[in-house]
Design a protein around this motif. Structure first.
Motif, short mmCIF file in Angstrom:
data_model
loop_
_atom_site.label_atom_id
_atom_site.label_comp_id
_atom_site.label_asym_id
_atom_site.label_seq_id
_atom_site.Cartn_x
_atom_site.Cartn_y
_atom_site.Cartn_z
N PRO A 50 -16.23 0.52 -7.99
CA PRO A 50 -16.81 1.41 -9.03
C PRO A 50 -15.86 1.91 -10.04
O PRO A 50 -16.04 2.64 -10.86
CB PRO A 50 -16.77 2.81 -7.95
N ALA A 51 -14.58 0.92 -10.15
CA ALA A 51 -13.79 1.23 -11.43
C ALA A 51 -13.18 -0.19 -11.88
O ALA A 51 -13.42 -1.16 -11.01
CB ALA A 51 -12.53 1.86 -10.86
N LYS A 52 -13.11 -0.35 -13.03
CA LYS A 52 -12.72 -1.63 -13.61
C LYS A 52 -11.45 -2.16 -13.25
O LYS A 52 -11.14 -3.52 -13.40
CB LYS A 52 -12.86 -1.49 -15.13
N GLY A 53 -10.35 -1.25 -12.98
CA GLY A 53 -9.15 -1.70 -12.95
C GLY A 53 -8.30 -1.00 -11.90
O GLY A 53 -8.78 0.19 -11.26
N ILE A 54 -7.13 -1.28 -11.60
CA ILE A 54 -6.18 -0.48 -10.70
C ILE A 54 -4.91 0.13 -11.35
O ILE A 54 -3.96 0.19 -10.78
CB ILE A 54 -5.77 -1.52 -9.50
N CYS A 55 -4.83 0.34 -12.80
CA CYS A 55 -4.01 0.67 -13.39
C CYS A 55 -4.07 2.11 -13.77
O CYS A 55 -5.15 3.05 -13.67
CB CYS A 55 -3.79 -0.08 -14.89
N GLY A 56 -2.95 2.85 -14.25
CA GLY A 56 -3.04 4.20 -14.49
C GLY A 56 -2.45 5.16 -13.37
O GLY A 56 -2.91 5.36 -12.43
N LYS A 57 -1.09 5.66 -13.71
CA LYS A 57 -0.55 6.55 -12.57
C LYS A 57 -0.58 6.09 -11.10
O LYS A 57 -1.18 6.69 -10.27
CB LYS A 57 -0.97 7.76 -12.70
N PRO A 58 -0.37 4.66 -10.84
CA PRO A 58 -0.39 4.28 -9.64
C PRO A 58 0.21 4.84 -8.42
O PRO A 58 1.52 5.49 -8.69
CB PRO A 58 0.07 2.70 -9.65
N ARG A 59 -0.43 5.30 -7.36
CA ARG A 59 0.46 5.92 -6.25
C ARG A 59 0.01 5.41 -4.93
O ARG A 59 -1.27 4.91 -4.68
CB ARG A 59 0.42 7.76 -6.51
N ILE A 60 0.77 5.92 -3.83
CA ILE A 60 0.23 5.42 -2.53
C ILE A 60 0.42 6.65 -1.68
O ILE A 60 1.18 7.43 -1.81
CB ILE A 60 1.31 4.49 -1.95
N ALA A 61 -0.83 6.74 -0.90
CA ALA A 61 -0.84 7.90 0.11
C ALA A 61 -0.99 7.35 1.66
O ALA A 61 -1.79 6.61 1.76
CB ALA A 61 -2.22 8.71 -0.38
N ASP A 62 -0.08 7.69 2.29
CA ASP A 62 -0.11 7.53 3.84
C ASP A 62 -0.53 8.76 4.52
O ASP A 62 -0.01 9.94 4.45
CB ASP A 62 1.26 6.93 4.05
N VAL A 63 -2.07 8.80 5.01
CA VAL A 63 -2.48 9.97 5.49
C VAL A 63 -2.67 9.82 7.05
O VAL A 63 -2.93 8.96 7.60
CB VAL A 63 -4.01 10.16 4.93
N GLY A 64 -2.12 10.95 7.74
CA GLY A 64 -2.43 11.05 9.15
C GLY A 64 -1.41 9.72 9.66
O GLY A 64 -0.36 9.69 9.15
N GLY A 65 -1.71 9.15 10.86
CA GLY A 65 -1.04 7.92 11.38
C GLY A 65 -1.58 7.47 12.58
O GLY A 65 -2.36 8.28 13.52
N VAL A 66 -0.97 6.21 13.01
CA VAL A 66 -1.44 5.88 14.26
C VAL A 66 -1.34 6.60 15.54
O VAL A 66 -2.14 6.69 16.40
CB VAL A 66 -0.58 4.28 14.66
N PRO A 67 -0.10 7.45 15.44
CA PRO A 67 -0.06 8.56 16.50
C PRO A 67 -1.30 9.49 16.80
O PRO A 67 -1.49 10.19 17.92
CB PRO A 67 1.10 9.43 16.17
N TYR A 68 -2.01 9.61 15.67
CA TYR A 68 -3.39 10.38 15.91
C TYR A 68 -4.61 9.58 16.54
O TYR A 68 -5.47 10.13 16.87
CB TYR A 68 -4.08 10.84 14.42
#
Length: 316
Positions: A50-68
């Motif tokens: 749904p978007a043309k690219g992967i650029c602009g203020k790139p960031r990573i979110a790690d949400v929750g985790g395997v222990p859940y």
């Protein structure tokens, strides 16, 4: 609101990264070429994002985790990608990644291949995600477009997400053919970064295509395990493994080194246009495999709802 922690990644120039990654890939692949290019239009074949690219203020979110998820699933852990976009201070973000679907919405456990243009003040969300689950009829893979059945942006338990403004721009193109080493494509990239940058964590995300060959992919069973999964062996006996054929379109997030946030340092989910998809482990046709990827380094890490009690089981 979930607790949100943040960290600034080391962000090398694209040219420097291309050189570092090419050198590392050549130790694991017969042929590797990494260069800085204009991001292809990701709304086109084979992506249809749904978007043309992967650029602009790139960031990573790690949400929750395997222990859940293990040893025992905490199914009350439900999140929303629109909320995550706000928590990472990028409402309207284009989000790619790997996670678990919300069992509250689906009624079963499933893999989520996240591809979402989150909602902004001006536009509603566009959910281009896929879900891969075990088909109750034949115990094979059932891959479906999320929006064909559901109209939310929820997920459950855990997700590793790469987010940006979804703009066109310069990206790192990675081509690798003929695997000669033991490492999978993502692990090779990640370990190359760790070896070169050491104590300076570098995070990357984006999309890549397994253009030729086959790959080992898992899908979680539709039912959470009734018995606690206490070891990697328990987890692997619970998961369902498949060999799936190219082309597979993979959404990946990886971090060279965990700077102390209990991260899953790499996580990749894939979909296809032939009904196969899930969690990527490794190609199974090293001689013929061909990878083509478009990646960017993230500027910031956002660690959302980090588990208080943790372990290292089931991180593959």
């Amino acid at each position: 609101m979930a607790k949100v922690e943040r960290f600034a990644f080391h962000v090398p120039s694209l040219e420097e990264l291309a050189g570092v990654l090419q050198k590392g890939l050549k130790e694991n692949f017969a042929d590797a070429e990494v260069s800085v290019v204009d991001c292809p239009d990701l709304t086109k074949e084979p992506f249809h994002f749904p978007a043309k690219g992967i650029c602009g203020k790139p960031r990573i979110a790690d949400v929750g985790g395997v222990p859940y998820l293990i040893p025992v699933a905490q199914t009350e852990k439900v999140y929303d990608l629109n909320t995550v976009a706000k928590e990472i201070e990028l409402p309207g973000a284009f989000i790619l990644g790997a996670g678990a679907a919300s069992s509250k919405i689906l009624g079963v456990n499933a893999e989520l291949i996240a591809i979402v243009q989150s909602k902004s003040e001006k536009k509603p969300a566009v959910n281009g995600s896929y879900i891969a689950q075990i088909n109750p009829a034949d115990k094979g893979c059932l891959l479906e477009k999320y929006s064909s059945k559901y109209n939310d942006c929820e997920f459950g338990l855990l997700a590793n997400l790469y987010a940006s403004e979804g703009q066109p721009g310069k990206v790192i193109e990675v081509k690798a053919n003929g695997r000669t080493g033991e490492l999978n494509f993502v692990t090779c990239l990640r370990q190359t970064l760790e070896k070169h940058y050491g104590e300076k964590p570098v995070g990357m995300g984006g999309t890549f295509i397994i253009q030729k060959g086959k790959a080992k992919i898992h899908i979680m069973p539709t039912e959470f395990s009734a018995c606690p999964l206490n070891t990697d062996e328990d987890v692997n006996n619970w998961l369902k493994f498949f060999e799936m054929k190219a082309p597979l379109i993979c959404q990946t997030v990886f971090v060279s080194r965990d700077p102390g946030f209990d991260l899953r340092v790499e996580h990749t989910h894939c979909f296809s246009h032939h009904g196969e998809g899930g969690h990527y482990h490794q190609d199974t046709s090293p001689d013929s495999v061909q990878y083509l990827g478009y990646l960017l380094p993230a500027e910031q890490l956002f660690r959302i709802d980090r588990p208080q009690e943790t372990h290292l089981v089931g991180r593959d």
